[in-house]
Design an enzyme around this catalytic site. Structure first.
Site, PDB file in Angstrom:
ATOM      1  N   GLY A  18       0.782  -1.233   0.000  1.00  0.00           N
ATOM      2  CA  GLY A  18       0.000   0.000   0.000  1.00  0.00           C
ATOM      3  C   GLY A  18       0.812   1.281   0.000  1.00  0.00           C
ATOM      4  N   ASP A  71     -10.379  -0.779 -18.837  1.00  0.00           N
ATOM      5  CA  ASP A  71     -11.437  -1.293 -19.708  1.00  0.00           C
ATOM      6  C   ASP A  71     -11.485  -2.807 -19.543  1.00  0.00           C
ATOM      7  OD1 ASP A  71      -9.347  -2.301 -21.149  1.00  0.00           O
ATOM      8  OD2 ASP A  71      -9.625  -1.008 -22.908  1.00  0.00           O
ATOM      9  N   HIS A 119       0.219   1.080 -13.219  1.00  0.00           N
ATOM     10  CA  HIS A 119       1.009  -0.077 -13.669  1.00  0.00           C
ATOM     11  C   HIS A 119       2.484   0.346 -13.703  1.00  0.00           C
ATOM     12  CE1 HIS A 119       1.827  -3.904 -15.521  1.00  0.00           C
ATOM     13  NE2 HIS A 119       2.647  -3.267 -16.338  1.00  0.00           N
ATOM     14  N   GLY A 163     -10.028  -5.144 -21.058  1.00  0.00           N
ATOM     15  CA  GLY A 163      -8.771  -5.867 -21.293  1.00  0.00           C
ATOM     16  C   GLY A 163      -7.827  -5.756 -20.099  1.00  0.00           C
TER      17      GLY A 163
HETATM   18  C1  GAR Z   1       2.989  -1.129  -7.470  1.00  0.00           C
HETATM   19  O1  GAR Z   1       4.288  -1.115  -8.010  1.00  0.00           O
HETATM   20  C2  GAR Z   1       1.964  -1.121  -8.589  1.00  0.00           C
HETATM   21  O2  GAR Z   1       2.356  -0.355  -9.699  1.00  0.00           O
HETATM   22  C3  GAR Z   1       1.919  -2.584  -8.944  1.00  0.00           C
HETATM   23  O3  GAR Z   1       1.937  -3.235  -7.690  1.00  0.00           O
HETATM   24  C4  GAR Z   1       2.711  -2.448  -6.769  1.00  0.00           C
HETATM   25  C5  GAR Z   1       1.921  -2.266  -5.508  1.00  0.00           C
HETATM   26  O4  GAR Z   1       2.701  -1.636  -4.509  1.00  0.00           O
HETATM   27  N1  GAR Z   1       0.755  -2.910  -9.726  1.00  0.00           N
HETATM   28  C6  GAR Z   1       0.763  -3.816 -10.697  1.00  0.00           C
HETATM   29  O5  GAR Z   1       1.740  -4.486 -10.988  1.00  0.00           O
HETATM   30  C7  GAR Z   1      -0.552  -3.954 -11.447  1.00  0.00           C
HETATM   31  N2  GAR Z   1      -0.402  -4.719 -12.633  1.00  0.00           N
HETATM   32  P1  GAR Z   1       2.033  -0.927  -3.262  1.00  0.00           P
HETATM   33  O6  GAR Z   1       1.065  -1.919  -2.612  1.00  0.00           O
HETATM   34  O7  GAR Z   1       3.189  -0.614  -2.343  1.00  0.00           O
HETATM   35  O8  GAR Z   1       1.330   0.305  -3.734  1.00  0.00           O
END
Ligand code: GAR
Length: 197
Positions: free
Chosen positions: A12, A147, A110, A149
């Site tokens: 988080g 979306d 992402h 996808g």
């Molecule tokens: C972040 O790096 C986010 O961009 C990635 O998960 C991590 C969560 O970290 N999301 C993805 O890979 C989605 N495909 P966090 O819980 O410390 O925010």
């Protein structure tokens, strides 16, 4: 006030960046009304509680199947009358009905420059492992609308980050978070809350 729900699965840090940006005034006219996780052990839930925000856990394991989970998940979200759903490291595929119901009102962060290193199987550290394996010199992060996808919706913001010699996936992940994710995710929310997109 834009009513925001943040969906999380792990540490988080992106949620924390949003909370800090609301507190400091970098995000205006938005409030987080709920944080939802699929993972009971997600530290993000603690971050929400520490901030006095309602933290809800709905784990697919508690349901007999994906359909049941999806129904319960949607029903739970409806209670909060959300204007915007933010996927901040949420590793569950968003049900089709939910994409329809909240069309144009779900955004995702992402950790790469889409369309590189995205889609099925690319999440968390795996994204940075793939970037290092490919030998790219620049990577970054993307905020986009969701979306039907996987990582295919319209792009809102992107920020590039340099790869450095000797980077490990963990080191690169941290740099992408610090230099890109924690900046562009709050900025995108502020843009939406203030009708600049
Ligand atoms: C972040 O790096 C986010 O961009 C990635 O998960 C991590 C969560 O970290 N999301 C993805 O890979 C989605 N495909 P966090 O819980 O410390 O925010």
């Amino acid at each position: 006030m834009l009513r925001v729900g943040v969906m999380v699965s792990g540490g988080g840090t992106n949620l924390q960046a949003i909370l800090d940006s609301i507190d400091s005034g970098k995000i205006q006219n938005a409030e987080i009304v709920v944080v939802v996780s699929n993972n009971p052990g997600a530290y993000a839930l603690e971050r929400a509680k520490n901030h006095g925000i309602e933290a809800v856990c709905l784990s697919p394991k508690e349901f007999s199947g994906r359909e049941e989970f999806n129904r319960a998940f949607l029903k739970k979200l409806e209670e909060y009358r959300l204007d915007l759903i933010v996927l901040a490291g949420f590793l569950v595929k968003i049900p089709e009905e939910m994409v329809k119901q909240y069309e144009g009102r779900i955004i995702n962060i992402h950790p790469s420059l889409i369309p590189s290193f995205c889609g099925v199987g690319y999440y968390g550290l795996k994204v940075h492992e793939a970037a290092l394996d490919r030998g790219v010199k620049v990577t970054g992060a993307t905020v986009h609308f969701v979306d039907s996808g996987m990582d295919t919706g319209p792009i809102i913001l992107q920020k590039a980050v340099e790869v450095q010699d000797g980077d490990t996936p963990e080191v690169l992940q941290r740099r992408v978070m610090e230099q890109a994710e924690w900046e562009i995710l709050p900025r995108a929310i502020d843009m939406i809350a203030n009708h600049r997109i």
